[in-house]
Motif scaffolding. Structure first.
Motif, PDB file in Angstrom:
ATOM      1  N   UNK A 189       0.829  -1.210   0.000  1.00  0.00           N
ATOM      2  CA  UNK A 189       0.000   0.000   0.000  1.00  0.00           C
ATOM      3  C   UNK A 189       0.864   1.260   0.000  1.00  0.00           C
ATOM      4  N   UNK A 190       1.923   1.258   0.816  1.00  0.00           N
ATOM      5  CA  UNK A 190       2.797   2.432   0.915  1.00  0.00           C
ATOM      6  C   UNK A 190       3.470   2.732  -0.420  1.00  0.00           C
ATOM      7  N   UNK A 191       3.865   1.692  -1.124  1.00  0.00           N
ATOM      8  CA  UNK A 191       4.515   1.887  -2.424  1.00  0.00           C
ATOM      9  C   UNK A 191       3.605   2.639  -3.387  1.00  0.00           C
ATOM     10  N   UNK A 192       2.342   2.248  -3.444  1.00  0.00           N
ATOM     11  CA  UNK A 192       1.403   2.907  -4.351  1.00  0.00           C
ATOM     12  C   UNK A 192       1.063   4.308  -3.855  1.00  0.00           C
ATOM     13  N   UNK A 219      -6.510   2.788   6.236  1.00  0.00           N
ATOM     14  CA  UNK A 219      -6.090   3.431   4.989  1.00  0.00           C
ATOM     15  C   UNK A 219      -6.693   4.827   4.867  1.00  0.00           C
ATOM     16  N   UNK A 220      -7.954   4.977   5.288  1.00  0.00           N
ATOM     17  CA  UNK A 220      -8.590   6.306   5.242  1.00  0.00           C
ATOM     18  C   UNK A 220      -7.895   7.266   6.197  1.00  0.00           C
ATOM     19  N   UNK A 221      -7.542   6.781   7.402  1.00  0.00           N
ATOM     20  CA  UNK A 221      -6.864   7.630   8.378  1.00  0.00           C
ATOM     21  C   UNK A 221      -5.495   8.083   7.881  1.00  0.00           C
ATOM     22  N   UNK A 222      -4.886   7.277   7.009  1.00  0.00           N
ATOM     23  CA  UNK A 222      -3.588   7.653   6.434  1.00  0.00           C
ATOM     24  C   UNK A 222      -3.723   8.641   5.293  1.00  0.00           C
ATOM     25  N   UNK A 223      -4.978   8.946   4.904  1.00  0.00           N
ATOM     26  CA  UNK A 223      -5.221   9.873   3.807  1.00  0.00           C
ATOM     27  C   UNK A 223      -5.301   9.220   2.448  1.00  0.00           C
ATOM     28  N   UNK A 224      -5.382   7.862   2.426  1.00  0.00           N
ATOM     29  CA  UNK A 224      -5.389   7.137   1.154  1.00  0.00           C
ATOM     30  C   UNK A 224      -6.490   6.072   1.161  1.00  0.00           C
ATOM     31  N   UNK A 225      -7.719   6.488   1.419  1.00  0.00           N
ATOM     32  CA  UNK A 225      -8.834   5.547   1.497  1.00  0.00           C
ATOM     33  C   UNK A 225      -8.997   4.755   0.211  1.00  0.00           C
TER      34      UNK A 225
END
Length: 335
Positions: free
Chosen positions: A56-59, A223-229
């Motif tokens: 996920x982080x890579x994308x 993922x939403x909390x990280x800003x990438x829902x």
């Protein structure tokens, strides 16, 4: 007679397999091979989820077609890894105690990929005791091979197109709603619906799929909390596209094109896996499948040791690679 350690679900082996194991392994070797380790169980789960997080982080850091195309098979490979860790826990080999196997195997491995430990354990035990017979509940996963090269290509294209994955999700929905009998195989068996009202279907679905919904909502929330829902869509897309292909390759390799006899040394195959294949369709030493069926009480990280002992004592031969097995699957038997 079984050869399982007390903390695992016992598997009754055919007499011919029992006799071979008794002649090949000492009691001390069996004790060493079947030893469980809690830290290894935690490590396997942590590494799987760390790889998911890294994908996920890579994308998120480098959004683009190439990173998405790389992330999808990586995520699908870890989804398969979680399913295999559920399989380990079902046998009681992921952790030392039944309680830890049930809790961590269910909530950290099974539920996120739309599985249920207690149902899987009951289903899978029958697979182990009926392997190589018409009563094997997983027979439909590999019964159609060998086939033609064109047929195998069509099957794989259906997997990659999402067609197989959408059918899989629809089947899981109907199983959780109580319309179809629960299975991890391809066979469909309708359940009686007499006396059921319309509200029974959503209520049964929520009761059976509640764990899946909760764990996936948690993942989506992180993922939403990280800003990438939007990255959660990759999790679903990986489950619908590469994941069914990886399951197909794994199933063909494990039992496809083998004699329908009860001896685990004949009806199950070990396959040689390269490092990149372990990332996708052969994680957690699942390619050592003959060894697993011969001694289901051996944790996945000790299966290579068991394989080496069997090779050393002349019971096992050099296993084929996945390419060789797929070529065999695409070569129709001569009439």
């Amino acid at each position: 007679m079984s050869i399982e350690a007390p903390t695992s679900t016992p598997v009754e082996l055919p007499a011919v397999t029992r006799r071979r194991l008794r002649s090949l392994l000492s009691a001390e070797e069996v004790t060493e091979l079947t030893a469980r380790s809690d830290w290894r169980g935690f490590w396997a789960i942590a590494v799987s989820w760390a790889t998911i997080a890294a994908s996920f982080a890579m994308v998120a850091l480098w959004p683009g077609v190439l990173t998405v195309l790389l992330a999808l098979p990586l995520l699908a490979g870890r989804q398969l890894a979680l399913a295999i860790l559920q399989h380990e826990a079902a046998h009681g080999t992921l952790f030392r105690t039944r309680g830890m196997n049930d809790f961590f195997g269910d909530w950290f491995c099974a539920r996120p990929v739309w599985q249920q430990m207690h149902k899987y354990r009951a289903h899978h035990l029958v697979h182990h005791t009926r392997t190589g017979t018409e009563l094997d509940p997983d027979m439909s996963l590999h019964a159609g091979y060998p086939t033609t090269a064109a047929s195998l290509r069509r099957k794989m294209l259906r997997d990659l197109s999402g067609y197989t994955g959408i059918k899989l999700m629809l089947g899981l929905l109907l199983m959780d709603a109580g319309v179809l009998k629960w299975t991890v195989a391809n066979n469909i068996e309708k359940l009686p619906q007499d006396g059921r009202r319309w509200w029974n279907y959503p209520l049964d679905f929520l009761r059976n799929a509640g764990g899946m919904l909760a764990t996936n909502l948690l993942l989506a929330g992180i993922l939403a909390a990280s800003g990438h829902a939007w990255l959660y869509a990759l999790w679903v897309l990986a489950y619908v596209t590469p994941f069914p292909l990886f399951v197909r390759i794994r199933s063909i390799a494990e039992h496809g094109m083998l004699p329908r006899v009860q001896d685990m040394f004949q009806n199950t195959r070990t396959t040689r896996a390269r490092a990149w294949q372990r990332l996708f369709f052969a994680p957690m030493n699942v390619n050592y499948h003959q060894e697993h069926h011969a001694m289901a009480s051996v944790p996945y990280y000790r299966l290579p040791q068991l394989h080496a002992l069997l090779r050393e004592r002349g019971e096992s031969v050099e296993p084929p690679g996945y390419g060789e097995v797929l070529r065999l699957a695409a070569t129709p038997a001569q009439s």
